[in-house]
Design a protein around this motif. Structure first.
Motif, PDB file in Angstrom:
ATOM      1  N   ALA A  76     -34.953  75.385 -41.983  1.00  0.00           N
ATOM      2  CA  ALA A  76     -34.226  75.569 -43.246  1.00  0.00           C
ATOM      3  C   ALA A  76     -35.210  76.036 -44.323  1.00  0.00           C
ATOM      4  O   ALA A  76     -36.407  76.177 -44.068  1.00  0.00           O
ATOM      5  N   ASN A  77     -34.718  76.269 -45.525  1.00  0.00           N
ATOM      6  CA  ASN A  77     -35.579  76.684 -46.629  1.00  0.00           C
ATOM      7  C   ASN A  77     -36.610  75.599 -46.937  1.00  0.00           C
ATOM      8  O   ASN A  77     -36.296  74.415 -46.901  1.00  0.00           O
ATOM      9  N   GLN A  78     -37.845  76.024 -47.233  1.00  0.00           N
ATOM     10  CA  GLN A  78     -38.923  75.116 -47.604  1.00  0.00           C
ATOM     11  C   GLN A  78     -39.629  75.677 -48.829  1.00  0.00           C
ATOM     12  O   GLN A  78     -39.621  76.886 -49.059  1.00  0.00           O
ATOM     13  N   LEU A  79     -40.265  74.777 -49.602  1.00  0.00           N
ATOM     14  CA  LEU A  79     -40.923  75.162 -50.847  1.00  0.00           C
ATOM     15  C   LEU A  79     -42.330  74.606 -50.893  1.00  0.00           C
ATOM     16  O   LEU A  79     -42.563  73.435 -50.580  1.00  0.00           O
ATOM     17  N   LEU A  80     -43.282  75.435 -51.308  1.00  0.00           N
ATOM     18  CA  LEU A  80     -44.663  75.026 -51.560  1.00  0.00           C
ATOM     19  C   LEU A  80     -44.919  75.180 -53.046  1.00  0.00           C
ATOM     20  O   LEU A  80     -44.768  76.269 -53.599  1.00  0.00           O
ATOM     21  N   THR A  81     -45.287  74.074 -53.717  1.00  0.00           N
ATOM     22  CA  THR A  81     -45.605  74.093 -55.136  1.00  0.00           C
ATOM     23  C   THR A  81     -47.029  73.594 -55.309  1.00  0.00           C
ATOM     24  O   THR A  81     -47.361  72.496 -54.855  1.00  0.00           O
ATOM     25  N   LEU A  82     -47.859  74.393 -55.958  1.00  0.00           N
ATOM     26  CA  LEU A  82     -49.260  74.032 -56.192  1.00  0.00           C
ATOM     27  C   LEU A  82     -49.584  74.138 -57.679  1.00  0.00           C
ATOM     28  O   LEU A  82     -48.999  74.961 -58.379  1.00  0.00           O
ATOM     29  N   PRO A  83     -50.551  73.336 -58.156  1.00  0.00           N
ATOM     30  CA  PRO A  83     -50.968  73.469 -59.550  1.00  0.00           C
ATOM     31  C   PRO A  83     -51.805  74.731 -59.744  1.00  0.00           C
ATOM     32  O   PRO A  83     -52.262  75.343 -58.775  1.00  0.00           O
ATOM     33  N   ASP A  84     -52.010  75.112 -60.990  1.00  0.00           N
ATOM     34  CA  ASP A  84     -52.890  76.242 -61.289  1.00  0.00           C
ATOM     35  C   ASP A  84     -54.282  75.994 -60.722  1.00  0.00           C
ATOM     36  O   ASP A  84     -54.717  74.853 -60.572  1.00  0.00           O
ATOM     37  N   THR A  85     -54.960  77.058 -60.434  1.00  0.00           N
ATOM     38  CA  THR A  85     -56.349  77.076 -59.968  1.00  0.00           C
ATOM     39  C   THR A  85     -56.567  76.285 -58.675  1.00  0.00           C
ATOM     40  O   THR A  85     -57.592  75.662 -58.498  1.00  0.00           O
ATOM     41  N   SER A  86     -55.603  76.292 -57.792  1.00  0.00           N
ATOM     42  CA  SER A  86     -55.793  75.681 -56.475  1.00  0.00           C
ATOM     43  C   SER A  86     -56.617  76.615 -55.605  1.00  0.00           C
ATOM     44  O   SER A  86     -56.528  77.830 -55.719  1.00  0.00           O
ATOM     45  N   GLN A  87     -57.426  76.038 -54.738  1.00  0.00           N
ATOM     46  CA  GLN A  87     -58.178  76.805 -53.759  1.00  0.00           C
ATOM     47  C   GLN A  87     -57.769  76.311 -52.384  1.00  0.00           C
ATOM     48  O   GLN A  87     -58.213  75.265 -51.934  1.00  0.00           O
ATOM     49  N   ILE A  88     -56.899  77.076 -51.754  1.00  0.00           N
ATOM     50  CA  ILE A  88     -56.317  76.673 -50.480  1.00  0.00           C
ATOM     51  C   ILE A  88     -56.897  77.530 -49.368  1.00  0.00           C
ATOM     52  O   ILE A  88     -57.311  78.669 -49.606  1.00  0.00           O
ATOM     53  N   GLY A  89     -56.942  76.989 -48.166  1.00  0.00           N
ATOM     54  CA  GLY A  89     -57.451  77.742 -47.031  1.00  0.00           C
ATOM     55  C   GLY A  89     -56.433  78.755 -46.540  1.00  0.00           C
ATOM     56  O   GLY A  89     -56.351  79.873 -47.029  1.00  0.00           O
ATOM     57  N   THR A  90     -55.581  78.355 -45.607  1.00  0.00           N
ATOM     58  CA  THR A  90     -54.594  79.245 -45.002  1.00  0.00           C
ATOM     59  C   THR A  90     -53.199  78.629 -45.121  1.00  0.00           C
ATOM     60  O   THR A  90     -53.030  77.443 -44.902  1.00  0.00           O
ATOM     61  N   ILE A  91     -52.231  79.472 -45.458  1.00  0.00           N
ATOM     62  CA  ILE A  91     -50.823  79.076 -45.411  1.00  0.00           C
ATOM     63  C   ILE A  91     -50.206  79.838 -44.249  1.00  0.00           C
ATOM     64  O   ILE A  91     -50.284  81.071 -44.199  1.00  0.00           O
ATOM     65  N   SER A  92     -49.604  79.127 -43.308  1.00  0.00           N
ATOM     66  CA  SER A  92     -49.034  79.746 -42.120  1.00  0.00           C
ATOM     67  C   SER A  92     -47.538  79.471 -42.052  1.00  0.00           C
ATOM     68  O   SER A  92     -47.108  78.324 -42.011  1.00  0.00           O
ATOM     69  N   ASN A  93     -46.754  80.547 -42.055  1.00  0.00           N
ATOM     70  CA  ASN A  93     -45.300  80.444 -41.965  1.00  0.00           C
ATOM     71  C   ASN A  93     -44.891  80.612 -40.512  1.00  0.00           C
ATOM     72  O   ASN A  93     -44.832  81.721 -40.004  1.00  0.00           O
ATOM     73  N   GLN A  94     -44.630  79.512 -39.837  1.00  0.00           N
ATOM     74  CA  GLN A  94     -44.194  79.541 -38.440  1.00  0.00           C
ATOM     75  C   GLN A  94     -42.776  79.000 -38.321  1.00  0.00           C
ATOM     76  O   GLN A  94     -42.394  78.405 -37.318  1.00  0.00           O
ATOM     77  N   LYS A  95     -41.992  79.222 -39.374  1.00  0.00           N
ATOM     78  CA  LYS A  95     -40.620  78.731 -39.436  1.00  0.00           C
ATOM     79  C   LYS A  95     -39.719  79.458 -38.440  1.00  0.00           C
ATOM     80  O   LYS A  95     -39.901  80.626 -38.172  1.00  0.00           O
ATOM     81  N   SER A  96     -38.728  78.731 -37.932  1.00  0.00           N
ATOM     82  CA  SER A  96     -37.771  79.332 -37.011  1.00  0.00           C
ATOM     83  C   SER A  96     -36.535  79.851 -37.744  1.00  0.00           C
ATOM     84  O   SER A  96     -35.653  80.423 -37.127  1.00  0.00           O
ATOM     85  N   GLY A  97     -36.487  79.667 -39.048  1.00  0.00           N
ATOM     86  CA  GLY A  97     -35.368  80.142 -39.860  1.00  0.00           C
ATOM     87  C   GLY A  97     -35.584  79.736 -41.296  1.00  0.00           C
ATOM     88  O   GLY A  97     -36.548  79.057 -41.631  1.00  0.00           O
TER      89      GLY A  97
END
Length: 161
Positions: A118-139
């Protein structure tokens, strides 16, 4: 009510109870600061892929993720004062959202994987330093809301970058 109807109703209610997510709140009550220590969670049970994980206590100690983890959703409120070191590992969000408003999250090259249908949401604060975001969703759709971030890699779907 017939016996068969009562048994079916019981099974439906039991199944609904089994798939209901519990909220697992970090309280830092263990002898160390490891995610994998049961006593660090309010229910004294380590969260699994069906649980909502919550960091919201002002006086909770820091958390060190020492192995890949999975959860239904993850929320870090601005009230959480402890650091959360993701240690370059893999965090899998099974079906819910990831909302990080504070708490000193240190990604250290970690990978955040979304796998829901189903729908998913990623919310991060300003100036975040993230590694990898991987979208492996089936829908569904993965939506992202954040200010300025630094990202090492975005894997859009099924391994495509």
């Amino acid at each position: 009510m017939s016996t068969i109807t009562a048994k079916v109703l019981f099974l439906v209610l039991l199944t609904a109870q089994l798939v209901h997510a519990d909220t697992m709140q970090w309280d830092g009550g263990g002898s160390d600061s490891l995610w994998s220590t049961a006593e660090n969670w309010s229910s004294d049970v380590v969260p699994t892929s069906v649980d909502d994980v919550l960091f919201d206590l002002q006086d909770a100690k820091s958390c060190l993720v020492s192995g890949n983890v999975a959860f239904q959703s993850l929320t870090v409120t601005s009230a959480h004062q402890g650091a959360i070191d993701l240690n370059g590992l893999v965090l899998t969000c099974a079906s819910g959202n990831v909302h990080i408003a504070g708490g000193g999250v240190a990604w250290n090259g970690a990978t955040l994987v979304f796998t829901g249908s189903a729908n998913q949401l990623l919310t991060l604060p300003d100036t975040s330093q993230i590694g990898t975001i991987s979208n492996q969703k089936s829908g569904g759709v993965l939506s992202m809301a954040f200010g300025t971030i630094s990202m090492r890699k975005l894997i859009a779907a099924a391994g495509t970058e």
